[in-house]
Scaffold this motif. Structure first.
Motif, PDB file in Angstrom:
ATOM      1  N   UNK A  13       0.848  -1.166   0.000  1.00 50.45           N
ATOM      2  CA  UNK A  13       0.000   0.000   0.000  1.00 50.45           C
ATOM      3  C   UNK A  13       0.898   1.236   0.000  1.00 50.45           C
ATOM      4  N   UNK A  14       0.618   2.145  -0.915  1.00 51.88           N
ATOM      5  CA  UNK A  14       1.426   3.357  -1.005  1.00 51.88           C
ATOM      6  C   UNK A  14       0.947   4.388   0.011  1.00 51.88           C
ATOM      7  N   UNK A  15       1.882   5.047   0.652  1.00 53.86           N
ATOM      8  CA  UNK A  15       1.473   6.080   1.612  1.00 53.86           C
ATOM      9  C   UNK A  15       0.936   7.315   0.897  1.00 53.86           C
ATOM     10  N   UNK A  16      -0.018   7.969   1.545  1.00 58.23           N
ATOM     11  CA  UNK A  16      -0.532   9.232   1.026  1.00 58.23           C
ATOM     12  C   UNK A  16       0.474  10.333   1.321  1.00 58.23           C
ATOM     13  N   UNK A  17       0.550  11.277   0.445  1.00 56.35           N
ATOM     14  CA  UNK A  17       1.432  12.427   0.636  1.00 56.35           C
ATOM     15  C   UNK A  17       0.586  13.672   0.891  1.00 56.35           C
ATOM     16  N   UNK A  18       1.083  14.537   1.719  1.00 54.40           N
ATOM     17  CA  UNK A  18       0.384  15.776   2.023  1.00 54.40           C
ATOM     18  C   UNK A  18       0.174  16.600   0.755  1.00 54.40           C
ATOM     19  N   UNK A  19       1.156  16.573  -0.125  1.00 53.03           N
ATOM     20  CA  UNK A  19       1.069  17.324  -1.383  1.00 53.03           C
ATOM     21  C   UNK A  19      -0.143  16.877  -2.207  1.00 53.03           C
ATOM     22  N   UNK A  20      -0.380  15.568  -2.279  1.00 54.80           N
ATOM     23  CA  UNK A  20      -1.529  15.041  -3.010  1.00 54.80           C
ATOM     24  C   UNK A  20      -2.835  15.517  -2.378  1.00 54.80           C
ATOM     25  N   UNK A  21      -2.912  15.438  -1.070  1.00 58.65           N
ATOM     26  CA  UNK A  21      -4.130  15.846  -0.369  1.00 58.65           C
ATOM     27  C   UNK A  21      -4.388  17.344  -0.530  1.00 58.65           C
ATOM     28  N   UNK A  22      -3.340  18.147  -0.490  1.00 64.55           N
ATOM     29  CA  UNK A  22      -3.504  19.589  -0.710  1.00 64.55           C
ATOM     30  C   UNK A  22      -3.940  19.879  -2.139  1.00 64.55           C
ATOM     31  N   UNK A  23      -3.415  19.113  -3.088  1.00 61.85           N
ATOM     32  CA  UNK A  23      -3.828  19.279  -4.480  1.00 61.85           C
ATOM     33  C   UNK A  23      -5.294  18.934  -4.675  1.00 61.85           C
ATOM     34  N   UNK A  32      -7.041  -0.060  10.138  1.00 61.02           N
ATOM     35  CA  UNK A  32      -6.927   1.298  10.665  1.00 61.02           C
ATOM     36  C   UNK A  32      -6.246   2.205   9.651  1.00 61.02           C
ATOM     37  N   UNK A  33      -5.223   1.693   8.997  1.00 59.79           N
ATOM     38  CA  UNK A  33      -4.520   2.474   7.978  1.00 59.79           C
ATOM     39  C   UNK A  33      -5.441   2.816   6.817  1.00 59.79           C
ATOM     40  N   UNK A  34      -6.212   1.838   6.350  1.00 63.84           N
ATOM     41  CA  UNK A  34      -7.137   2.080   5.241  1.00 63.84           C
ATOM     42  C   UNK A  34      -8.210   3.086   5.656  1.00 63.84           C
ATOM     43  N   UNK A  35      -8.714   2.969   6.876  1.00 63.57           N
ATOM     44  CA  UNK A  35      -9.691   3.932   7.374  1.00 63.57           C
ATOM     45  C   UNK A  35      -9.093   5.340   7.401  1.00 63.57           C
ATOM     46  N   UNK A  36      -7.855   5.444   7.873  1.00 62.66           N
ATOM     47  CA  UNK A  36      -7.197   6.743   7.925  1.00 62.66           C
ATOM     48  C   UNK A  36      -6.980   7.337   6.541  1.00 62.66           C
ATOM     49  N   UNK A  37      -6.524   6.511   5.606  1.00 62.40           N
ATOM     50  CA  UNK A  37      -6.270   7.026   4.259  1.00 62.40           C
ATOM     51  C   UNK A  37      -7.574   7.421   3.565  1.00 62.40           C
ATOM     52  N   UNK A  38      -8.608   6.603   3.719  1.00 63.82           N
ATOM     53  CA  UNK A  38      -9.897   6.947   3.119  1.00 63.82           C
ATOM     54  C   UNK A  38     -10.454   8.235   3.738  1.00 63.82           C
ATOM     55  N   UNK A  39     -10.314   8.361   5.037  1.00 63.90           N
ATOM     56  CA  UNK A  39     -10.789   9.566   5.718  1.00 63.90           C
ATOM     57  C   UNK A  39     -10.022  10.793   5.249  1.00 63.90           C
ATOM     58  N   UNK A  40      -8.727  10.653   5.043  1.00 64.55           N
ATOM     59  CA  UNK A  40      -7.921  11.778   4.580  1.00 64.55           C
ATOM     60  C   UNK A  40      -8.334  12.204   3.175  1.00 64.55           C
ATOM     61  N   UNK A  41      -8.570  11.234   2.297  1.00 67.03           N
ATOM     62  CA  UNK A  41      -8.980  11.568   0.927  1.00 67.03           C
ATOM     63  C   UNK A  41     -10.349  12.253   0.903  1.00 67.03           C
ATOM     64  N   UNK A  42     -11.294  11.707   1.642  1.00 63.75           N
ATOM     65  CA  UNK A  42     -12.628  12.309   1.683  1.00 63.75           C
ATOM     66  C   UNK A  42     -12.564  13.687   2.341  1.00 63.75           C
ATOM     67  N   UNK A  43     -11.784  13.821   3.391  1.00 60.67           N
ATOM     68  CA  UNK A  43     -11.661  15.114   4.072  1.00 60.67           C
ATOM     69  C   UNK A  43     -11.013  16.160   3.183  1.00 60.67           C
ATOM     70  N   UNK A  44     -10.086  15.748   2.339  1.00 55.84           N
ATOM     71  CA  UNK A  44      -9.476  16.697   1.410  1.00 55.84           C
ATOM     72  C   UNK A  44     -10.524  17.245   0.445  1.00 55.84           C
ATOM     73  N   UNK A  45     -11.377  16.373  -0.063  1.00 55.95           N
ATOM     74  CA  UNK A  45     -12.440  16.815  -0.974  1.00 55.95           C
ATOM     75  C   UNK A  45     -13.443  17.706  -0.229  1.00 55.95           C
ATOM     76  N   UNK A  46     -13.892  17.245   0.932  1.00 54.82           N
ATOM     77  CA  UNK A  46     -14.897  17.989   1.696  1.00 54.82           C
ATOM     78  C   UNK A  46     -14.341  19.345   2.141  1.00 54.82           C
ATOM     79  N   UNK A  47     -13.103  19.376   2.585  1.00 53.48           N
ATOM     80  CA  UNK A  47     -12.496  20.639   2.999  1.00 53.48           C
ATOM     81  C   UNK A  47     -12.396  21.600   1.822  1.00 53.48           C
ATOM     82  N   UNK A  48     -12.040  21.074   0.663  1.00 55.86           N
ATOM     83  CA  UNK A  48     -11.979  21.912  -0.531  1.00 55.86           C
ATOM     84  C   UNK A  48     -13.337  22.463  -0.908  1.00 55.86           C
ATOM     85  N   UNK A  49     -14.365  21.629  -0.816  1.00 53.25           N
ATOM     86  CA  UNK A  49     -15.717  22.083  -1.146  1.00 53.25           C
ATOM     87  C   UNK A  49     -16.150  23.198  -0.198  1.00 53.25           C
ATOM     88  N   UNK A  50     -15.952  22.992   1.100  1.00 54.98           N
ATOM     89  CA  UNK A  50     -16.356  24.022   2.057  1.00 54.98           C
ATOM     90  C   UNK A  50     -15.478  25.263   1.959  1.00 54.98           C
TER      91      UNK A  50
END
Length: 163
Positions: free
Chosen positions: A1-11, A83-101
């Motif tokens: 499983x590849x780790x998420x990068x902050x740069x990707x989430x900010x993008x 737990x890792x998958x939950x965290x990564x999924x939450x981070x991806x969804x939160x990036x989208x939701x944060x961007x929308x708001x």
């Protein structure tokens, strides 16, 4: 499983913010912009708390095992992976939701003289902050669940050669 990068989430958050801003501008020009849900920051903060509790639990259990404390309860690898998958999924969804708001909040900043819009802008701001907290905790959880590095130079999946 590849780790998420902050740069990707900010993008992801930036793209979502731009699209949301454009959509909110069009929607506002055609009529009434829908309101920002009051529970959005509460739900995001709840997710951040759950992830934080999971991260703290895993961290303390891994530390106890690493230090060989008597009665240390091991970590189930499948549980850590979940737990890792939950965290990564939450981070991806939160990036989208944060961007929308964030996009909607930027549109609402032009209407702060209206009390309802000011309240919605504040709610959108808290939702962005709570989403950022989810991302931060998820990245920390990812760091905690990281496997130890192989210092023998063996490729992943192969045992290191005995010398």
């Amino acid at each position: 499983m590849k780790p998420l990068r902050l740069r990707l989430l900010l993008g992801i958050a930036a793209v979502a913010a731009v699209l949301s801003w454009a959509g909110a501008k069009v929607w506002d020009a055609r009529g009434a912009l829908p309101g920002v849900p009051v529970f959005a920051p509460i739900v995001l903060a709840g997710i951040a708390v759950v992830l934080l509790a999971t991260a703290i639990s895993l961290r303390s259990r891994l530390k106890a095992v690493r230090e060989r404390q008597p009665g240390a309860k091991g970590v189930d690898p499948l549980g850590a992976a979940r737990a890792l998958v939950l965290g990564q999924a939450s981070a991806l969804v939160s990036a989208v939701v944060s961007g929308v708001y964030a996009g909607v909040g930027i549109v609402l900043l032009g209407q702060l003289d209206i009390a309802v819009r000011r309240s919605q802008a504040i709610t959108a701001g808290f939702a962005v902050l709570a989403g950022a907290a989810v991302i931060a905790v998820a990245l920390w959880l990812q760091h905690i669940c990281r496997l130890p590095e192989d210092h023998d130079g063996a490729p992943p999946g192969r045992p290191a050669a005995h010398r």
